[in-house]
Write an enzyme that holds these catalytic residues in place. Sequence first.
Site, PDB file in Angstrom:
ATOM      1  N   LYS A  78       0.807  -1.227   0.000  1.00  0.00           N
ATOM      2  CA  LYS A  78       0.000   0.000   0.000  1.00  0.00           C
ATOM      3  C   LYS A  78       0.839   1.275   0.000  1.00  0.00           C
ATOM      4  O   LYS A  78       0.312   2.347   0.243  1.00  0.00           O
ATOM      5  CB  LYS A  78      -0.908   0.003   1.234  1.00  0.00           C
ATOM      6  CG  LYS A  78      -1.951  -1.082   1.181  1.00  0.00           C
ATOM      7  CD  LYS A  78      -2.908  -1.014   2.334  1.00  0.00           C
ATOM      8  CE  LYS A  78      -3.927  -2.129   2.191  1.00  0.00           C
ATOM      9  NZ  LYS A  78      -4.392  -2.649   3.443  1.00  0.00           N
ATOM     10  N   ASP A 143       3.631 -15.325  -8.339  1.00  0.00           N
ATOM     11  CA  ASP A 143       2.831 -15.364  -9.571  1.00  0.00           C
ATOM     12  C   ASP A 143       3.664 -15.682 -10.816  1.00  0.00           C
ATOM     13  O   ASP A 143       3.123 -16.090 -11.841  1.00  0.00           O
ATOM     14  CB  ASP A 143       2.118 -14.021  -9.796  1.00  0.00           C
ATOM     15  CG  ASP A 143       1.276 -13.603  -8.601  1.00  0.00           C
ATOM     16  OD1 ASP A 143       0.852 -14.489  -7.848  1.00  0.00           O
ATOM     17  OD2 ASP A 143       1.053 -12.393  -8.423  1.00  0.00           O
TER      18      ASP A 143
HETATM   19  O1  F6P Z   1       1.041 -11.148  -6.091  1.00  0.00           O
HETATM   20  C1  F6P Z   1       1.080 -12.131  -5.122  1.00  0.00           C
HETATM   21  C2  F6P Z   1      -0.300 -12.460  -4.616  1.00  0.00           C
HETATM   22  O2  F6P Z   1      -0.188 -13.519  -3.690  1.00  0.00           O
HETATM   23  C3  F6P Z   1      -1.327 -12.785  -5.696  1.00  0.00           C
HETATM   24  O3  F6P Z   1      -1.184 -14.081  -6.213  1.00  0.00           O
HETATM   25  C4  F6P Z   1      -2.612 -12.524  -4.967  1.00  0.00           C
HETATM   26  O4  F6P Z   1      -3.664 -12.199  -5.840  1.00  0.00           O
HETATM   27  C5  F6P Z   1      -2.279 -11.344  -4.095  1.00  0.00           C
HETATM   28  O5  F6P Z   1      -0.865 -11.349  -3.928  1.00  0.00           O
HETATM   29  C6  F6P Z   1      -2.945 -11.394  -2.747  1.00  0.00           C
HETATM   30  O6  F6P Z   1      -2.719 -10.193  -2.095  1.00  0.00           O
HETATM   31  P1  F6P Z   1      -3.013  -9.974  -0.550  1.00  0.00           P
HETATM   32  O7  F6P Z   1      -1.931 -10.706   0.211  1.00  0.00           O
HETATM   33  O8  F6P Z   1      -2.908  -8.518  -0.369  1.00  0.00           O
HETATM   34  O9  F6P Z   1      -4.345 -10.538  -0.256  1.00  0.00           O
END
Ligand code: F6P
Length: 364
Positions: A78, A143
């Site tokens: 963020k 990813d």
């Molecule tokens: O980019 C890494 C990741 O784990 C994605 O695969 C997933 O959509 C996202 O981050 C999840 O984000 P957060 O941890 O903020 O829920």
Amino acid sequence: MQKKVKRIGILTGGGDCPGLNAVIRGVTKPAMNDYGITVVGIQDGFEGFVEGRMRELTRLDIQGIVDKGGTILGTSNKGDPFHYPTETVNGIEIVDASARTLKHYKGWGLDCLIAIGGDGTMHISKKLGEMGMNIIGVPKTIDNDLDATDQTFGFDTAVSIASEAIDRLHTTASAHHRVMVLEVMGRYAGWIALAAGLSSGADIILIPEIPFKWEAIAERVIERSTQGNRYSIICVAEGAKAANEEIVIREKDIKRTDPVRFGGIGDYVARRIQEDTGLETRATVLGHLQRGGSPTSYDRILATRYGVRAVELAVNGEFGRMVSLKGTSVTSVTIAEAISKQRLIPTDGELVMTAKAVGTSFGE
Ligand code: F6P
């Protein structure tokens, strides 16, 4: 003449992933021991950079961390300095905090910043580079969607966790003669779903790169059940979507570098299969288990190699570059090249063809 690098800042940005600590160690050990460089650890990614939260790392900080998941520095998705969320009386206001960030870079006497992160981090890094900071990127994300590197660290761990989950779903699916749907992460790319599904023999793999048809999924599941395979396993990437439908998302949060939070496709697919086929269907969302815990030995080694190479780039004054894996060698590319496009699965590529050859359906 290139100014000697004496102080390196290091941060981990975006979602965490297994291997971050191995990179931090891979940077800090040679920096301290071989080059006499001080490493300054920035807390909680760019958020901590904007706020000037950092401290010099000691040998103690990096002791025994190569096998530890998470990040000793903390991270955040963020804190984009160019779109920095700030609380005001009227709610959240997005401001440009890049000048404040540059002030901290100079104030802490940094000669260079090593930014470990995914595409969001690399986009920010490129802009900070244009403001005069010396940046080196290290590609991180489960990813595996960063172009210009054959693999990001963290991906191998996520795939092995997802594969194990599918193995486990197989036994309970066969015991109850059910259809089991596993939702895995990956955002707009289906690498985790494809690799895990292929390695564990999923019957159907749904990825964002190949929009699926409901009829094709129902047909395959019924075909299997009438042929005596009274269960089916479906591995679905969170970004997968049916043809002519939108991606299923959990929420949008303007404070995030990427406002979209994925999630929900697994449940949606399971509900539709049960309705369309009458077969009992369950959904499992693997979620953050894919990012937690110890990195695989492959990721520990790759992360260490990236860290060591990043320091070499810093010492040689090769800024504005991201370390990258090409074949079996660690090399580097410009950060601009790394963010020029997202790395998606080629739909006629060898991995998809291999999966099809062993009977996997993509719901086409
Ligand atoms: O980019 C890494 C990741 O784990 C994605 O695969 C997933 O959509 C996202 O981050 C999840 O984000 P957060 O941890 O903020 O829920």
